[in-house]
Design a protein around this motif. Structure first.
Motif, PDB file in Angstrom:
ATOM      1  N   LEU A 207      27.103   2.846  37.372  1.00 42.52           N
ATOM      2  CA  LEU A 207      26.970   1.906  38.481  1.00 42.52           C
ATOM      3  C   LEU A 207      25.640   2.152  39.172  1.00 42.52           C
ATOM      4  N   GLN A 208      24.778   1.142  39.187  1.00 41.18           N
ATOM      5  CA  GLN A 208      23.527   1.242  39.926  1.00 41.18           C
ATOM      6  C   GLN A 208      23.810   1.073  41.412  1.00 41.18           C
ATOM      7  N   THR A 209      23.082   1.824  42.242  1.00 44.94           N
ATOM      8  CA  THR A 209      23.286   1.765  43.683  1.00 44.94           C
ATOM      9  C   THR A 209      21.955   1.589  44.407  1.00 44.94           C
ATOM     10  N   VAL A 210      22.028   0.946  45.569  1.00 44.99           N
ATOM     11  CA  VAL A 210      20.895   0.915  46.495  1.00 44.99           C
ATOM     12  C   VAL A 210      21.432   1.294  47.865  1.00 44.99           C
ATOM     13  N   GLY A 211      20.557   1.799  48.729  1.00 41.50           N
ATOM     14  CA  GLY A 211      20.998   2.207  50.050  1.00 41.50           C
ATOM     15  C   GLY A 211      19.919   3.008  50.742  1.00 41.50           C
ATOM     16  N   SER A 212      20.344   3.807  51.706  1.00 42.39           N
ATOM     17  CA  SER A 212      19.386   4.580  52.488  1.00 42.39           C
ATOM     18  C   SER A 212      18.647   5.617  51.650  1.00 42.39           C
ATOM     19  N   LYS A 213      19.217   5.982  50.491  1.00 41.85           N
ATOM     20  CA  LYS A 213      18.548   6.932  49.599  1.00 41.85           C
ATOM     21  C   LYS A 213      17.708   6.226  48.537  1.00 41.85           C
ATOM     22  N   GLY A 214      17.605   4.896  48.636  1.00 41.57           N
ATOM     23  CA  GLY A 214      16.796   4.167  47.670  1.00 41.57           C
ATOM     24  C   GLY A 214      17.622   3.641  46.511  1.00 41.57           C
ATOM     25  N   TYR A 215      17.000   3.616  45.339  1.00 41.19           N
ATOM     26  CA  TYR A 215      17.591   3.009  44.144  1.00 41.19           C
ATOM     27  C   TYR A 215      18.012   4.108  43.186  1.00 41.19           C
ATOM     28  N   ASP A 216      19.306   4.169  42.877  1.00 45.81           N
ATOM     29  CA  ASP A 216      19.794   5.205  41.968  1.00 45.81           C
ATOM     30  C   ASP A 216      21.119   4.752  41.375  1.00 45.81           C
ATOM     31  N   GLY A 217      22.009   5.693  41.045  1.00 43.93           N
ATOM     32  CA  GLY A 217      23.285   5.298  40.476  1.00 43.93           C
ATOM     33  C   GLY A 217      24.129   6.476  40.046  1.00 43.93           C
ATOM     34  N   PHE A 218      25.407   6.175  39.781  1.00 40.41           N
ATOM     35  CA  PHE A 218      26.385   7.155  39.322  1.00 40.41           C
ATOM     36  C   PHE A 218      26.789   6.849  37.885  1.00 40.41           C
ATOM     37  N   ALA A 219      26.945   7.869  37.059  1.00 39.19           N
ATOM     38  CA  ALA A 219      27.659   7.757  35.793  1.00 39.19           C
ATOM     39  C   ALA A 219      29.096   8.177  36.060  1.00 39.19           C
ATOM     40  N   ILE A 220      30.038   7.391  35.554  1.00 44.70           N
ATOM     41  CA  ILE A 220      31.467   7.661  35.752  1.00 44.70           C
ATOM     42  C   ILE A 220      32.156   7.631  34.398  1.00 44.70           C
ATOM     43  N   ALA A 221      32.853   8.703  34.070  1.00 46.72           N
ATOM     44  CA  ALA A 221      33.496   8.818  32.764  1.00 46.72           C
ATOM     45  C   ALA A 221      34.901   9.362  32.922  1.00 46.72           C
ATOM     46  N   VAL A 222      35.770   8.938  32.019  1.00 49.42           N
ATOM     47  CA  VAL A 222      37.124   9.489  31.980  1.00 49.42           C
ATOM     48  C   VAL A 222      37.343  10.120  30.607  1.00 49.42           C
ATOM     49  N   VAL A 223      37.986  11.283  30.601  1.00 49.00           N
ATOM     50  CA  VAL A 223      38.296  11.961  29.359  1.00 49.00           C
ATOM     51  C   VAL A 223      39.555  11.309  28.774  1.00 49.00           C
ATOM     52  N   LEU A 224      39.433  10.784  27.576  1.00 51.87           N
ATOM     53  CA  LEU A 224      40.533  10.023  26.973  1.00 51.87           C
ATOM     54  C   LEU A 224      41.564  10.900  26.269  1.00 51.87           C
ATOM     55  N   HIS A 225      41.082  11.908  25.580  1.00 51.85           N
ATOM     56  CA  HIS A 225      42.009  12.790  24.854  1.00 51.85           C
ATOM     57  C   HIS A 225      41.327  14.109  24.534  1.00 51.85           C
TER      58      HIS A 225
END
Length: 225
Positions: A207-225
């Protein structure tokens, strides 16, 4: 990004922070203590901290691993989301940062939910594996980006099916798309992404993000097995 756009991002961040996070609820004192201690101003924002808290609550996590403590601001959000018998194991390289974090955790009344380990993260993670630590339900990676590939590999070893893994600062102001970048942080994030994409046990998005810290983002993952 234009100066005007960045100013709008900051104002929108402030609007939602004022609307959704009550005074004192955002651990303002911890941020002030971090500033007084001359720590790098790279904490998550209050809204991002609340996002982490909500993720921990939504997943029902009881054991959380945080790679990169700094002054413990994000640690506070993670710890508050846990039940009284929950635990955050947080890893920090710098002893000075760790001391500030300890004070912030104690001041917030959350020190009893946090185990802070000092040393190089790769070594501490190896130690956790050697101890046969119980798997973590939620893992937050927010340390040196060059180490992200190794941190992901250890996270997989310390997780279980259903574990949620969140990695911060993966967009790098858009510079992540430069394959020839000499920046080890960029290369670390790119390698992390390649490993996540190739790992059949993971389902991952960014997920790309913008805000007071500028332009960045989070990677989000779920372990399936």
């Amino acid at each position: 990004m234009s100066k005007k756009a960045k100013e709008i991002w900051k104002q929108v961040d402030q609007y939602f922070t004022d609307a959704l996070i009550a005074p004192g609820d955002g651990f303002d004192t911890a941020l002030e203590e971090n500033r007084k201690a001359a720590l790098p101003t790279i904490d998550v924002t209050p809204l991002q901290g609340k996002f982490l808290e909500l993720l921990v609550r939504a997943t029902g996590a009881r054991r959380v691993l945080e790679i990169g403590t700094l002054g413990g601001y994000s640690t506070l959000w993670l710890a508050r989301a846990l039940p009284p018998d929950g635990l955050v194991v947080t890893l920090e390289l710098e002893p000075h940062h760790a001391e500030v974090a300890k004070r912030n955790l104690e001041a917030a009344g959350l020190a009893d939910r946090v185990e802070l380990r000092i040393g190089p993260a790769a070594e501490t993670l190896a130690g956790l594996a050697k101890e046969h630590a119980a798997p973590f339900d939620f893992i937050f990676i927010d340390a040196d980006k060059s180490g992200y590939p190794e941190y992901l590999q250890w996270s997989m070893k310390l997780s279980r099916p259903g574990t949620l893994i969140v990695a911060d600062n993966v967009v790098r102001d858009g510079k992540v798309i430069a394959p020839e970048s000499p920046d080890p942080n960029i290369q670390g994030v790119r390698r992390f992404t390649e490993l996540a994409a190739a790992e059949p046990r993971l389902s991952t998005t960014v997920l790309q993000t913008v805000g007071s810290k500028g332009y960045d983002g989070f990677a989000i993952a779920v372990v399936l097995h």
